[in-house]
Motif scaffolding. Structure first.
Motif, PDB file in Angstrom:
ATOM      1  N   PRO A 250      21.533 -25.196  33.716  1.00 43.39           N
ATOM      2  CA  PRO A 250      21.659 -24.127  32.732  1.00 43.39           C
ATOM      3  C   PRO A 250      20.390 -23.275  32.672  1.00 43.39           C
ATOM      4  N   TRP A 251      20.546 -21.952  32.634  1.00 48.89           N
ATOM      5  CA  TRP A 251      19.391 -21.058  32.703  1.00 48.89           C
ATOM      6  C   TRP A 251      18.460 -21.222  31.496  1.00 48.89           C
ATOM      7  N   ARG A 252      19.004 -21.631  30.346  1.00 44.82           N
ATOM      8  CA  ARG A 252      18.165 -21.761  29.142  1.00 44.82           C
ATOM      9  C   ARG A 252      17.152 -22.902  29.269  1.00 44.82           C
ATOM     10  N   LYS A 253      17.313 -23.729  30.293  1.00 48.97           N
ATOM     11  CA  LYS A 253      16.343 -24.795  30.553  1.00 48.97           C
ATOM     12  C   LYS A 253      15.030 -24.223  31.071  1.00 48.97           C
ATOM     13  N   ARG A 254      15.086 -23.049  31.686  1.00 54.36           N
ATOM     14  CA  ARG A 254      13.902 -22.498  32.358  1.00 54.36           C
ATOM     15  C   ARG A 254      13.532 -21.088  31.928  1.00 54.36           C
ATOM     16  N   PHE A 255      14.510 -20.326  31.351  1.00 58.68           N
ATOM     17  CA  PHE A 255      14.262 -18.910  31.046  1.00 58.68           C
ATOM     18  C   PHE A 255      14.267 -18.717  29.534  1.00 58.68           C
ATOM     19  N   HIS A 256      13.102 -18.312  28.975  1.00 55.10           N
ATOM     20  CA  HIS A 256      12.961 -18.211  27.528  1.00 55.10           C
ATOM     21  C   HIS A 256      12.461 -16.850  27.059  1.00 55.10           C
ATOM     22  N   ARG A 257      12.123 -15.968  27.973  1.00 56.12           N
ATOM     23  CA  ARG A 257      11.521 -14.688  27.595  1.00 56.12           C
ATOM     24  C   ARG A 257      12.455 -13.860  26.707  1.00 56.12           C
ATOM     25  N   GLY A 258      11.914 -13.392  25.586  1.00 58.47           N
ATOM     26  CA  GLY A 258      12.659 -12.500  24.705  1.00 58.47           C
ATOM     27  C   GLY A 258      13.544 -13.198  23.690  1.00 58.47           C
ATOM     28  N   TYR A 259      13.509 -14.518  23.653  1.00 62.34           N
ATOM     29  CA  TYR A 259      14.358 -15.246  22.718  1.00 62.34           C
ATOM     30  C   TYR A 259      13.542 -15.768  21.540  1.00 62.34           C
ATOM     31  N   PRO A 260      14.186 -15.971  20.387  1.00 63.72           N
ATOM     32  CA  PRO A 260      13.452 -16.422  19.200  1.00 63.72           C
ATOM     33  C   PRO A 260      12.899 -17.829  19.388  1.00 63.72           C
ATOM     34  N   GLU A 261      11.764 -18.089  18.748  1.00 60.13           N
ATOM     35  CA  GLU A 261      11.082 -19.363  18.913  1.00 60.13           C
ATOM     36  C   GLU A 261      11.970 -20.540  18.535  1.00 60.13           C
ATOM     37  N   ALA A 262      12.750 -20.388  17.487  1.00 54.33           N
ATOM     38  CA  ALA A 262      13.594 -21.496  17.037  1.00 54.33           C
ATOM     39  C   ALA A 262      14.637 -21.857  18.091  1.00 54.33           C
ATOM     40  N   ALA A 263      15.218 -20.850  18.723  1.00 53.99           N
ATOM     41  CA  ALA A 263      16.207 -21.112  19.766  1.00 53.99           C
ATOM     42  C   ALA A 263      15.562 -21.800  20.964  1.00 53.99           C
ATOM     43  N   VAL A 264      14.407 -21.304  21.369  1.00 51.70           N
ATOM     44  CA  VAL A 264      13.707 -21.895  22.517  1.00 51.70           C
ATOM     45  C   VAL A 264      13.336 -23.347  22.229  1.00 51.70           C
ATOM     46  N   ALA A 265      12.857 -23.617  21.022  1.00 50.52           N
ATOM     47  CA  ALA A 265      12.499 -24.989  20.652  1.00 50.52           C
ATOM     48  C   ALA A 265      13.714 -25.911  20.727  1.00 50.52           C
ATOM     49  N   ALA A 266      14.856 -25.414  20.305  1.00 49.91           N
ATOM     50  CA  ALA A 266      16.087 -26.212  20.369  1.00 49.91           C
ATOM     51  C   ALA A 266      16.477 -26.490  21.810  1.00 49.91           C
TER      52      ALA A 266
ATOM     53  N   VAL B  98      14.424 -26.597  24.437  1.00 51.38           N
ATOM     54  CA  VAL B  98      13.446 -27.532  24.997  1.00 51.38           C
ATOM     55  C   VAL B  98      13.783 -28.960  24.564  1.00 51.38           C
ATOM     56  N   ALA B  99      14.110 -29.120  23.293  1.00 50.09           N
ATOM     57  CA  ALA B  99      14.481 -30.439  22.788  1.00 50.09           C
ATOM     58  C   ALA B  99      15.756 -30.951  23.435  1.00 50.09           C
ATOM     59  N   GLU B 100      16.720 -30.051  23.649  1.00 51.50           N
ATOM     60  CA  GLU B 100      17.992 -30.433  24.266  1.00 51.50           C
ATOM     61  C   GLU B 100      17.781 -31.049  25.640  1.00 51.50           C
ATOM     62  N   PHE B 101      16.937 -30.415  26.448  1.00 52.24           N
ATOM     63  CA  PHE B 101      16.776 -30.876  27.821  1.00 52.24           C
ATOM     64  C   PHE B 101      15.717 -31.960  27.956  1.00 52.24           C
ATOM     65  N   ALA B 102      14.839 -32.085  26.961  1.00 57.63           N
ATOM     66  CA  ALA B 102      13.857 -33.171  26.980  1.00 57.63           C
ATOM     67  C   ALA B 102      14.543 -34.516  26.778  1.00 57.63           C
ATOM     68  N   SER B 103      15.660 -34.490  26.034  1.00 51.45           N
ATOM     69  CA  SER B 103      16.380 -35.730  25.765  1.00 51.45           C
ATOM     70  C   SER B 103      17.500 -35.991  26.758  1.00 51.45           C
ATOM     71  N   ALA B 104      17.684 -35.059  27.695  1.00 48.93           N
ATOM     72  CA  ALA B 104      18.799 -35.204  28.649  1.00 48.93           C
ATOM     73  C   ALA B 104      18.454 -36.219  29.731  1.00 48.93           C
TER      74      ALA B 104
END
Length: 248
Positions: A224-240, A242-248
């Motif tokens: 999934p692209w959200r695992k690696r691409f974060h530019r332009g997105y809100p901090e809260a979404a990016v943090a979520a 990062v947490a999603e894939f850290a626990s995967a």
């Protein structure tokens, strides 16, 4: 902040810090949030019998570039951003952080989520439903008439995190599910399953998105692209994410 050649109806409601460029027209049934920038030669709140009397609402901190036209009866969240010569018809509802590229055309009666990104020359047919964090690339067309010309409208549904690559067409009533990727120059006539890649005319299953590797020599999956691409997105979404894939 308001250019001397701009025409602003006395019934329009402009927030604090709004700037309006030369020769722009703002009609009565318009509400514009604080700190929004409007370029030259725009027309906002074009009257329409199809609006149901609802106003055009532009959220705060938005940027509307020159020659853009918005009809009354649509509503946008914060930080809307457009290219030049955009057209948006009535009864379009979009969340925060929506980006519409130059010459984008939204035909109205559409629902669009948060942080959706349209590149230039994208056409969105009526009754389209687009989720959150969707990417739609140049010259993509979402259609809605299964046997044109007719009065039947079957809108396209694009779910969260999907990406539609350049010059693709999605046919009436089709659903592109979460995380899917439609390859360039495709004609999509059936449901695209989650986290899969389809391409061709008609589009056919190619592989799972996780099979695609980044072309940076790392060997890591591109999706999934959200695992690696974060530019332009809100901090809260990016943090979520990062947490999603850290626990995967």
């Amino acid at each position: 902040m308001i250019h001397s050649t701009a025409i602003i109806d006395s019934g329009a409601k402009l927030g604090k810090g709004v700037s309006v460029g030369p020769y722009t027209i703002i009609h009565a049934n318009v509400i514009i949030g604080d700190d929004t920038q409007i370029g030259s030669h725009c027309e906002l709140g074009v009257p329409s019998a199809l609006s149901g009397g609802a106003p055009l609402v532009i959220g705060k901190s938005s940027l509307i570039r020159s020659h853009s036209v918005f009809y009354e009866g649509s509503e946008f969240g914060e930080k809307l951003s457009t290219g030049h010569r955009v057209t948006v018809r009535e009864k379009t509802r979009a969340g925060d952080g929506f980006q519409i590229g130059t010459l984008g055309d939204i035909q109205g009666h559409c629902t669009i989520g948060d942080y959706v990104k349209f590149h230039s020359n994208v056409h969105i047919g009526q009754h389209s439903t687009i989720g959150n964090y969707v990417w739609i690339f140049p010259y993509v067309v979402l259609t809605n008439d299964p046997h044109p010309p007719s009065e039947v409208m079957m809108g396209v549904t694009i779910e969260d995190f999907a990406a539609i690559a350049t010059m693709s067409i999605v046919l009436p009533g089709v659903t592109v599910k979460s995380g899917a990727l439609v390859g360039a120059h495709s004609s999509v006539n059936r449901t695209v399953e989650p986290d899969t890649v389809v391409a061709g005319s008609p589009a056919k299953f190619i592989c799972n998105t996780s099979d695609i590797k980044l072309k940076d020599g790392s060997g890591n999956s591109a999706y999934p692209w959200r695992k690696r691409f974060h530019r332009g997105y809100p901090e809260a979404a990016v943090a979520a994410w990062v947490a999603e894939f850290a626990s995967a």
